[in-house]
Write an enzyme that holds these catalytic residues in place. Structure first.
Site, PDB file in Angstrom:
ATOM      1  N   ASP A  72       0.853  -1.187   0.000  1.00  0.00           N
ATOM      2  CA  ASP A  72       0.000   0.000   0.000  1.00  0.00           C
ATOM      3  C   ASP A  72       0.895   1.244   0.000  1.00  0.00           C
ATOM      4  O   ASP A  72       2.113   1.129   0.193  1.00  0.00           O
ATOM      5  CB  ASP A  72      -0.992   0.006   1.188  1.00  0.00           C
ATOM      6  CG  ASP A  72      -0.342  -0.341   2.529  1.00  0.00           C
ATOM      7  OD1 ASP A  72       0.907  -0.328   2.626  1.00  0.00           O
ATOM      8  OD2 ASP A  72      -1.074  -0.611   3.487  1.00  0.00           O
ATOM      9  N   ASN A 141      -9.199  -1.038  12.816  1.00  0.00           N
ATOM     10  CA  ASN A 141     -10.569  -1.158  12.302  1.00  0.00           C
ATOM     11  C   ASN A 141     -10.737  -2.392  11.414  1.00  0.00           C
ATOM     12  O   ASN A 141     -11.730  -2.523  10.708  1.00  0.00           O
ATOM     13  CB  ASN A 141     -10.964   0.107  11.530  1.00  0.00           C
ATOM     14  CG  ASN A 141     -10.112   0.328  10.290  1.00  0.00           C
ATOM     15  OD1 ASN A 141      -9.194  -0.442  10.022  1.00  0.00           O
ATOM     16  ND2 ASN A 141     -10.407   1.370   9.542  1.00  0.00           N
ATOM     17  N   HIS A 143      -8.662  -3.305   8.930  1.00  0.00           N
ATOM     18  CA  HIS A 143      -8.125  -3.241   7.564  1.00  0.00           C
ATOM     19  C   HIS A 143      -6.879  -4.108   7.429  1.00  0.00           C
ATOM     20  O   HIS A 143      -6.146  -4.328   8.390  1.00  0.00           O
ATOM     21  CB  HIS A 143      -7.886  -1.796   7.094  1.00  0.00           C
ATOM     22  CG  HIS A 143      -6.734  -1.053   7.684  1.00  0.00           C
ATOM     23  ND1 HIS A 143      -6.799   0.291   7.977  1.00  0.00           N
ATOM     24  CD2 HIS A 143      -5.471  -1.431   8.011  1.00  0.00           C
ATOM     25  CE1 HIS A 143      -5.630   0.685   8.445  1.00  0.00           C
ATOM     26  NE2 HIS A 143      -4.808  -0.333   8.490  1.00  0.00           N
ATOM     27  N   GLU A 148      -9.956  -0.794   3.581  1.00  0.00           N
ATOM     28  CA  GLU A 148     -10.726  -0.273   4.705  1.00  0.00           C
ATOM     29  C   GLU A 148     -12.077  -0.996   4.810  1.00  0.00           C
ATOM     30  O   GLU A 148     -12.508  -1.650   3.849  1.00  0.00           O
ATOM     31  CB  GLU A 148     -10.957   1.227   4.490  1.00  0.00           C
ATOM     32  CG  GLU A 148      -9.682   2.055   4.523  1.00  0.00           C
ATOM     33  CD  GLU A 148      -9.205   2.358   5.939  1.00  0.00           C
ATOM     34  OE1 GLU A 148      -9.325   1.495   6.827  1.00  0.00           O
ATOM     35  OE2 GLU A 148      -8.703   3.475   6.157  1.00  0.00           O
TER      36      GLU A 148
HETATM   37  C1  GLP Z   1      -1.286   0.723   8.485  1.00  0.00           C
HETATM   38  C2  GLP Z   1      -0.853   0.040   7.168  1.00  0.00           C
HETATM   39  C3  GLP Z   1      -0.988  -1.449   7.234  1.00  0.00           C
HETATM   40  C4  GLP Z   1      -0.556  -1.896   8.631  1.00  0.00           C
HETATM   41  C5  GLP Z   1      -1.606  -1.459   9.631  1.00  0.00           C
HETATM   42  C6  GLP Z   1      -1.307  -1.783  11.097  1.00  0.00           C
HETATM   43  O1  GLP Z   1      -2.126   1.798   8.299  1.00  0.00           O
HETATM   44  N1  GLP Z   1      -1.496   0.519   5.987  1.00  0.00           N
HETATM   45  O2  GLP Z   1      -0.238  -2.064   6.196  1.00  0.00           O
HETATM   46  O3  GLP Z   1      -0.442  -3.278   8.654  1.00  0.00           O
HETATM   47  O4  GLP Z   1      -1.950  -0.111   9.439  1.00  0.00           O
HETATM   48  O5  GLP Z   1      -0.361  -0.924  11.649  1.00  0.00           O
HETATM   49  P1  GLP Z   1       0.305  -1.127  13.094  1.00  0.00           P
HETATM   50  O6  GLP Z   1       1.199  -2.306  12.983  1.00  0.00           O
HETATM   51  O7  GLP Z   1       1.064   0.138  13.345  1.00  0.00           O
HETATM   52  O8  GLP Z   1      -0.803  -1.340  14.059  1.00  0.00           O
END
Ligand code: GLP
Length: 245
Positions: A72, A141, A143, A148
């Protein structure tokens, strides 16, 4: 819709999680020929990436074979912006271990036609895939990548509007929610489903509620990660804090 029971690898938090996950990922990387992989950003994999640098950093024969495709990316930032995921991944893992820059396929955040950029990435994966190993994090959430809530299970690589919750979660990195980009690129759920192996990494008690919904709630686009239960080759790697709350 067939439902599978994902394999769950459960560890204590901290070092045990990192060591266990690193070994399982490494086994996959050794087994695949010129592995095409995708990697998450975020706080979950940060210590894991450092561990790879420290403990596997000298295995150049593996790292230089790896091909990386972006999972992403934010839209609208110049190529040298530190907050671009491609630059973050470069700093935190790819540069230190020596994945060659020419083997990293990333989104052009400044593309004039973002939809065309997303379609080109989907086509690239079709032509050069399948993804051998997709490593994912779990958003608060539900995702995965930037799929999303509301993302269709048939979704492919595309432009997505980031949800207010996601923008809020990331606000600290940007100096306020107003500065967080509103749009991003993401590989789609269907795109990810075609990967040979998917590892979902989940740590910390703040993820317990969403992990429970992912594993035990209804399979619904409102919890995009629940879609992983419709795919055969999924391993959930979680620490006890995330599994028990
Ligand atoms: C981000 C990224 C994801 C990531 C997720 C969890 O926004 N787009 O690829 O896996 O959220 O992030 P974290 O590990 O900081 O909780």
């Amino acid at each position: 819709m067939t439902e599978y029971t994902p394999r769950i690898v459960r560890t204590k938090p901290g070092k045990e999680f990192i060591k266990t996950v690193a070994r399982l990922i490494w086994n996959q990387l050794e087994d695949l020929h010129e592995p095409l992989i995708t990697l998450p950003t975020g706080s979950t994999p940060l210590d894991l990436y450092q561990y790879f640098i420290d403990e596997y950093g000298d295995r150049a024969e593996i790292w230089r074979q790896i091909r990386l495709v972006a999972l992403d990316e934010y839209i609208g930032l110049p190529a040298d912006d530190r907050r671009l995921f491609q630059n973050w991944l470069g700093r935190e893992i790819l540069d230190p271990v020596g994945v060659p820059p020419q083997k990293r396929v990333t989104f052009n955040s400044m593309a004039e036609d973002a939809d065309a950029e997303a379609q080109a990435m989907e086509q690239w994966i079709r032509d050069n895939g399948p993804i051998g190993l997709a490593i994912l994090g779990l958003g608060l959430n539900g995702h995965i990548a930037f799929n999303e809530p509301g993302s269709s299970f048939d979704s492919v690589t595309r432009v997505i509007e980031l949800s207010p919750e996601t923008r809020e979660t990331n606000a600290a990195y940007w100096g306020g929610i107003d500065k967080v980009p509103e749009q991003a690129f993401t590989l789609g759920l269907k795109t990810l489903a075609q990967a040979k192996q998917i590892f979902l990494l989940v740590t910390g008690s703040h993820k317990a509620e969403i992990l429970d919904k992912t594993l035990n709630g209804p399979i619904t686009p409102e919890v995009p990660a629940s879609f992983l239960r419709t795919i055969a080759n999924v391993t959930i790697m979680a620490d006890t804090a995330a599994l028990e709350g």
